[in-house]
Design a protein around this motif. Structure first.
Motif, PDB file in Angstrom:
ATOM      1  N   GLN A 287       0.813  -1.205   0.000  1.00 42.04           N
ATOM      2  CA  GLN A 287       0.000   0.000   0.000  1.00 42.04           C
ATOM      3  C   GLN A 287       0.855   1.268   0.000  1.00 42.04           C
ATOM      4  N   TRP A 288       1.957   1.208   0.756  1.00 46.25           N
ATOM      5  CA  TRP A 288       2.826   2.386   0.833  1.00 46.25           C
ATOM      6  C   TRP A 288       3.363   2.746  -0.542  1.00 46.25           C
ATOM      7  N   PHE A 289       3.589   1.711  -1.361  1.00 47.18           N
ATOM      8  CA  PHE A 289       4.142   1.969  -2.689  1.00 47.18           C
ATOM      9  C   PHE A 289       3.137   2.718  -3.554  1.00 47.18           C
ATOM     10  N   HIS A 290       1.866   2.302  -3.460  1.00 43.79           N
ATOM     11  CA  HIS A 290       0.839   2.994  -4.244  1.00 43.79           C
ATOM     12  C   HIS A 290       0.596   4.391  -3.714  1.00 43.79           C
ATOM     13  N   ARG A 291       0.683   4.529  -2.378  1.00 47.98           N
ATOM     14  CA  ARG A 291       0.484   5.851  -1.788  1.00 47.98           C
ATOM     15  C   ARG A 291       1.539   6.835  -2.255  1.00 47.98           C
ATOM     16  N   LEU A 292       2.751   6.291  -2.549  1.00 44.47           N
ATOM     17  CA  LEU A 292       3.833   7.158  -2.995  1.00 44.47           C
ATOM     18  C   LEU A 292       3.465   7.864  -4.294  1.00 44.47           C
ATOM     19  N   GLY A 293       2.469   7.302  -5.020  1.00 44.68           N
ATOM     20  CA  GLY A 293       2.031   7.949  -6.255  1.00 44.68           C
ATOM     21  C   GLY A 293       1.443   9.318  -5.996  1.00 44.68           C
ATOM     22  N   SER A 294       1.066   9.570  -4.761  1.00 47.40           N
ATOM     23  CA  SER A 294       0.476  10.867  -4.453  1.00 47.40           C
ATOM     24  C   SER A 294       1.525  11.793  -3.879  1.00 47.40           C
TER      25      SER A 294
ATOM     26  N   TRP B 104       5.909   2.674 -13.847  1.00 47.93           N
ATOM     27  CA  TRP B 104       4.637   2.857 -13.148  1.00 47.93           C
ATOM     28  C   TRP B 104       4.051   4.244 -13.355  1.00 47.93           C
ATOM     29  N   LYS B 105       4.713   5.063 -14.183  1.00 52.81           N
ATOM     30  CA  LYS B 105       4.245   6.433 -14.454  1.00 52.81           C
ATOM     31  C   LYS B 105       3.995   7.200 -13.162  1.00 52.81           C
ATOM     32  N   MET B 106       4.918   7.021 -12.213  1.00 50.43           N
ATOM     33  CA  MET B 106       4.743   7.650 -10.908  1.00 50.43           C
ATOM     34  C   MET B 106       5.379   9.031 -10.932  1.00 50.43           C
ATOM     35  N   LYS B 107       4.549  10.046 -10.662  1.00 49.94           N
ATOM     36  CA  LYS B 107       5.047  11.425 -10.744  1.00 49.94           C
ATOM     37  C   LYS B 107       6.172  11.660  -9.759  1.00 49.94           C
ATOM     38  N   LEU B 108       5.997  11.090  -8.546  1.00 51.19           N
ATOM     39  CA  LEU B 108       6.964  11.355  -7.490  1.00 51.19           C
ATOM     40  C   LEU B 108       8.352  10.824  -7.861  1.00 51.19           C
ATOM     41  N   ALA B 109       8.370   9.645  -8.511  1.00 54.46           N
ATOM     42  CA  ALA B 109       9.657   9.067  -8.895  1.00 54.46           C
ATOM     43  C   ALA B 109      10.365   9.979  -9.884  1.00 54.46           C
ATOM     44  N   ASP B 110       9.599  10.583 -10.795  1.00 52.32           N
ATOM     45  CA  ASP B 110      10.205  11.522 -11.739  1.00 52.32           C
ATOM     46  C   ASP B 110      10.840  12.697 -11.017  1.00 52.32           C
ATOM     47  N   MET B 111      10.131  13.178  -9.993  1.00 51.13           N
ATOM     48  CA  MET B 111      10.662  14.322  -9.251  1.00 51.13           C
ATOM     49  C   MET B 111      11.932  13.931  -8.499  1.00 51.13           C
ATOM     50  N   VAL B 112      11.928  12.728  -7.901  1.00 48.41           N
ATOM     51  CA  VAL B 112      13.127  12.274  -7.185  1.00 48.41           C
ATOM     52  C   VAL B 112      14.296  12.187  -8.152  1.00 48.41           C
TER      53      VAL B 112
END
Lengths: 252, 243
Positions: A4-11, A85-93
């Motif tokens: 769940q924490w991994f999916h939450r990181l999407g926000s 995963w098209k995760m916005k946060l990962a792009d920012m990191v």
């Protein structure tokens, strides 16, 4: 469960609010470790038999070199997460990790040059590990340059993530380079598999500094990413509410 | 491609009108070669660059044969690398500008093989001529005679790897108006291993050591690049086109 924490990181919002409490702790821990390690290493660790006091620069040089390599992996892995995963946060990191890693690489190159002057008698030698460190700096600069060349933020992230992943092909070569063209540079001193060739009285402050540098890296990356989150989400309601609360002097 | 050439072995049987992967590869290969032949003047540009920069070496350093022969393997390799780098910007550029690249992305053909075909043509029109010209420049830089065959072999394998790796950079920068210099900046660090093994193979042959080991490493780089580089370039092209 567990993921769940991994999916939450999407926000980005969840990330921003969650990490708010971590910052002071991380800051205290990293500055304490850095202070202890630096004082221990610079004042109390014994002087080296051959190099005298000049060896003490390893307390900066080695942790910075560790982080310049680890930072590249952090950048590339978060770029991959952003692509897959098209995760916005990962792009920012990924975007924030590039300049930080480049600075650590630069620090390790500069401290290496300063250390080289008294021990080898020259600022610069074309040794394998120094050269591959320089190439690593070039890889970082390429990612930063590509990131800044694009007008569109999303394209910039994806493009530089691909470049970072391609660059990871070079990282094993950087590690292997010590074996490939062994020249002036001494072989790696800290070995986890066998007895290390550095005396424990010098090793413990060094390890303290390494852990301190890792904490400091995490702190800087967190602060930088949080700024990036605010910058990118500035049109959303939660950021505006946050800004309004700050402006009103209330507790966030 | 005419209707009569559509082969039978298409995948799945659902898309009967789609040519096979091989036919798609050959079609792109033929098209790019045709475009290259029609712009014959541009074919000579990397070669002229190669010749001119090599001419600068004795002018800038020393015309003495002893100095030049020591520099020759590395110098020829570095300039061949730069010539390849300069020619890479045009790999996808004109296709991007006239919209052919979008058609390529929309086509049912796997992009991997289309990119591979384009890179193969790029190698045929830059890498191979550079390799063939290198011995002449070797004579001008008084390269010792033991170095000629290793130089040709290493450049033949090495320039193919350079084209493949460079295709990633060309794909990443194709949508940028001033992509040329950036392309060089992001790709040059990735060229380091190829340069090291290419030039050191020639040097060890001149010094009388076996050089086939370094050629094998170059071959391994090429194999790795054939497998991975078109994938990365295809992903980069999708990002450049779709944003």
């Amino acid at each position: 469960m567990g993921w769940q924490w991994f999916h939450r990181l999407g926000s980005p919002r969840w990330f921003y609010e969650k990490t708010d409490a971590w910052i002071p702790w991380l800051a205290v821990v990293s500055f304490a470790l850095l202070a202890v390690g630096a004082i221990w290493g610079l004042a109390f660790a014994p002087a080296d038999m051959k190099q005298g006091n000049s060896y003490r620069i390893i307390y900066i040089h080695v942790p910075a070199a560790f982080l310049s390599l680890a930072g590249y992996y952090i950048m590339a892995i978060s770029g991959a997460i952003g692509l897959i995963w098209k995760m916005k946060l990962a792009d920012m990191v990924m975007k924030c990790a590039a300049p930080i890693g480049a600075v650590f690489t630069f620090i390790s190159l500069v401290t290496g040059a300063i250390w080289g002057k008294p021990t080898w008698g020259t600022w610069w030698v074309w040794d394998a590990r120094i050269t591959s460190m320089l190439v690593l700096l070039f890889l970082y600069l390429g990612v930063i340059a590509l990131q800044q060349a694009y007008q569109h933020q999303d394209t910039a992230n994806k493009a530089s993530a691909i470049l970072a992943l391609v660059g990871t092909v070079n990282i094993p070569i950087i590690y292997k380079s010590v074996d490939w063209w062994y020249t002036l540079h001494q072989p790696a001193t800290i070995k986890f598999t066998s007895e290390s060739t550095i005396h424990p009285s010098m090793l413990y402050p060094l390890l303290t500094m390494v852990i301190g540098f890792y904490c400091f890296y995490a702190l800087v990356l967190l602060i930088s990413t949080r700024t990036e989150v605010l910058e990118r989400e500035k049109k959303t309601r939660w950021v505006n509410e946050l800004a309004a609360a700050k402006a009103a002097g209330g507790k966030v | 491609m005419t209707r009569g050439e559509i082969p039978m072995g298409s995948a799945g049987g659902v898309t009967d009108n789609v040519p096979s992967i091989g036919a798609g590869f050959m079609a792109t290969l033929r098209r790019d070669l045709l475009i290259a032949v029609r712009h014959r003047g541009e074919l000579a540009n990397p070669l002229m660059f190669f010749l001119m920069v090599i001419t600068m070496v004795p002018l800038g350093i020393s015309p003495e044969a002893a100095v030049l022969s020591a520099l020759a393997p590395g110098m020829i390799w570095v300039v061949a690398l730069l010539a390849t780098l300069l020619s890479l910007d045009s790999l996808f550029r004109s296709d991007f500008e006239d919209g052919a690249l979008e058609q390529l992305l929309m086509s049912p053909q796997p992009l991997y093989f289309q990119v591979l075909a384009k890179v193969f043509v790029h190698w045929l029109i830059t890498g191979v001529p550079l390799t063939l010209m290198a011995p002449v420049l070797g004579v001008m830089l008084s390269l010792p005679s033991a170095g000629y065959w290793p130089l040709i072999l290493s450049l033949l394998i090495g320039t193919a790897t350079l084209s493949l790796i460079g295709a990633i950079g060309a794909a990443l920068t194709v949508a940028l108006r001033k992509g040329g210099l950036l392309l060089s900046l992001i790709i040059m660090p990735l060229y380091v291993p190829v340069l090291i093994f290419g030039a050191s193979g020639v040097r060890s042959a001149i010094e009388g050591f076996p050089y086939l080991g370094t050629m094998a490493v170059l071959g391994a780089f090429l194999a790795l690049a054939i497998v991975l580089a078109p994938l990365a370039a295809a992903g980069a092209l999708r990002i450049s086109i779709n944003g």
